[in-house]
Design an enzyme around this catalytic site. Structure first.
Site, PDB file in Angstrom:
ATOM      1  N   ASP A  37      -6.391  -5.153   1.422  1.00 13.84           N
ATOM      2  CA  ASP A  37      -5.073  -4.661   1.257  1.00 13.84           C
ATOM      3  C   ASP A  37      -4.535  -3.974  -0.014  1.00 13.84           C
ATOM      4  OD1 ASP A  37      -2.466  -5.263   2.759  1.00 13.84           O
ATOM      5  OD2 ASP A  37      -1.885  -6.041   0.880  1.00 13.84           O
ATOM      6  N   TYR A  55       0.185   7.475   0.759  1.00 14.02           N
ATOM      7  CA  TYR A  55       1.110   8.050  -0.064  1.00 14.02           C
ATOM      8  C   TYR A  55       0.053   9.341  -1.033  1.00 14.02           C
ATOM      9  CZ  TYR A  55       4.198   4.449  -0.113  1.00 14.02           C
ATOM     10  OH  TYR A  55       5.212   3.094   0.403  1.00 14.02           O
ATOM     11  N   ARG A  90      -9.804   2.142  -3.531  1.00 12.12           N
ATOM     12  CA  ARG A  90     -10.561   1.430  -2.534  1.00 12.12           C
ATOM     13  C   ARG A  90     -11.933   1.519  -2.772  1.00 12.12           C
ATOM     14  NH1 ARG A  90      -8.407   3.734   1.251  1.00 12.12           N
ATOM     15  NH2 ARG A  90      -6.796   2.265   1.223  1.00 12.12           N
TER      16      ARG A  90
HETATM   17  P1  IMP Z   1      -2.194  -1.472   3.661  1.00 10.25           P
HETATM   18  O1  IMP Z   1      -3.301  -2.080   2.750  1.00 10.25           O
HETATM   19  O2  IMP Z   1      -3.117  -0.832   4.941  1.00 10.25           O
HETATM   20  O3  IMP Z   1      -1.515  -2.477   4.145  1.00 10.25           O
HETATM   21  O4  IMP Z   1      -1.763  -0.273   2.963  1.00 10.25           O
HETATM   22  C1  IMP Z   1      -0.214  -0.359   2.080  1.00 10.25           C
HETATM   23  C2  IMP Z   1       0.370   1.159   2.208  1.00 10.25           C
HETATM   24  O5  IMP Z   1      -0.430   1.575   1.399  1.00 10.25           O
HETATM   25  C3  IMP Z   1       0.686   1.745   3.456  1.00 10.25           C
HETATM   26  O6  IMP Z   1       1.622   2.498   3.424  1.00 10.25           O
HETATM   27  C4  IMP Z   1      -0.822   2.666   3.272  1.00 10.25           C
HETATM   28  O7  IMP Z   1      -0.394   3.918   4.006  1.00 10.25           O
HETATM   29  C5  IMP Z   1      -0.666   3.032   1.798  1.00 10.25           C
HETATM   30  N1  IMP Z   1      -2.378   3.174   1.227  1.00 10.25           N
HETATM   31  C6  IMP Z   1      -3.280   2.444   1.300  1.00 10.25           C
HETATM   32  N2  IMP Z   1      -4.254   2.999   1.064  1.00 10.25           N
HETATM   33  C7  IMP Z   1      -3.795   4.056   0.586  1.00 10.25           C
HETATM   34  C8  IMP Z   1      -4.765   5.295  -0.062  1.00 10.25           C
HETATM   35  O8  IMP Z   1      -5.925   5.332  -0.347  1.00 10.25           O
HETATM   36  N3  IMP Z   1      -3.900   6.475  -0.279  1.00 10.25           N
HETATM   37  C9  IMP Z   1      -2.488   6.398   0.007  1.00 10.25           C
HETATM   38  N4  IMP Z   1      -1.770   5.377   0.658  1.00 10.25           N
HETATM   39  C10 IMP Z   1      -2.550   4.336   0.900  1.00 10.25           C
END
Ligand code: IMP
Length: 196
Positions: free
Chosen positions: A73, A155, A182
């Site tokens: 997350d 983003y 990540r």
């Molecule tokens: P989740 O971890 O998938 O819930 O991501 C939360 C938010 O952060 C979402 O809007 C994803 O698109 C954004 N996000 C997650 N990882 C990245 C990344 O590596 N680059 C840009 N946005 C990210």
């Protein structure tokens, strides 16, 4: 001959994340998606922390499907916005999780702000057997004033990494993985898995 790669479920169907992580796993680990194990659930992300939501996703897969797995997350933490969007990053502009709308709202909220410092934070939860462990990765940067680049996802076009001065969306996959939130968390995960 190489032994067959160890199989592990990644609790996501996000093709961008899968591609980043499979690239890092090389031929050491075979990473299965939720689709690969027949899981089409909309896993509820109801915790109010990044750690909590990461744990919910991993537990869901372990408890309902029985697989050793990991989940991630991520939150984008912007200093001038008091840490927002943070744990609400996916739904910043509403429940549709629309990346374009999220970026548009972020650029609007940041209009006229001199302090543009921000960081991505990822928490990866690994569940093997009965044991859950978490690994964190962060990357410092700032919020751009306009979108730049077309690689990556989320983003990426508005996040300028301090280490390169470029948006993640202007960097290739290996360059992003080398310094990203990540990438850092997943390397810790793979180092840990190598000891198990
Ligand atoms: P989740 O971890 O998938 O819930 O991501 C939360 C938010 O952060 C979402 O809007 C994803 O698109 C954004 N996000 C997650 N990882 C990245 C990344 O590596 N680059 C840009 N946005 C990210």
């Amino acid at each position: 001959m190489n032994p067959s790669p160890r199989q592990l479920v990644f609790a996501s169907n996000n093709l961008h994340k899968l591609s980043e992580i499979r690239r890092m796993a090389g031929d050491k680990f075979r990473i299965l998606s939720l689709e690969d194990i027949g899981c089409h659930d909309d896993i509820p992300e109801t915790a109010d922390t990044i750690e909590g939501n990461s744990m919910i996703k991993a537990r869901w897969v372990k408890e309902k499907y029985g697989y050793d797995c990991f989940a991630d997350d991520t939150g984008l933490i912007v200093d001038a916005l008091g840490g927002a969007p943070g744990v609400k990053s996916a739904r910043y502009a509403g429940p549709d999780c629309d990346p374009e709308a999220n970026m548009a709202l972020l650029l609007r909220d940041m209009q006229g702000k001199a302090d543009r410092r921000a960081r991505f934070r990822t928490v990866v939860t690994l569940i093997t057997g009965q044991c859950a462990e978490q690994f964190t990765g962060e990357v410092e940067g700032e919020i751009a004033t306009v979108r730049d680049g077309c690689s990556g996802f989320g983003y990426d076009p508005v996040f300028i990494a301090s280490e390169t001065g470029m948006t993640f969306a202007s960097m290739d996959a290996d360059a992003k993985n080398a310094i990203s939130h990540r990438g850092r968390a997943i390397r810790k995960l793979f180092e840990r898995l190598a000891t198990l």
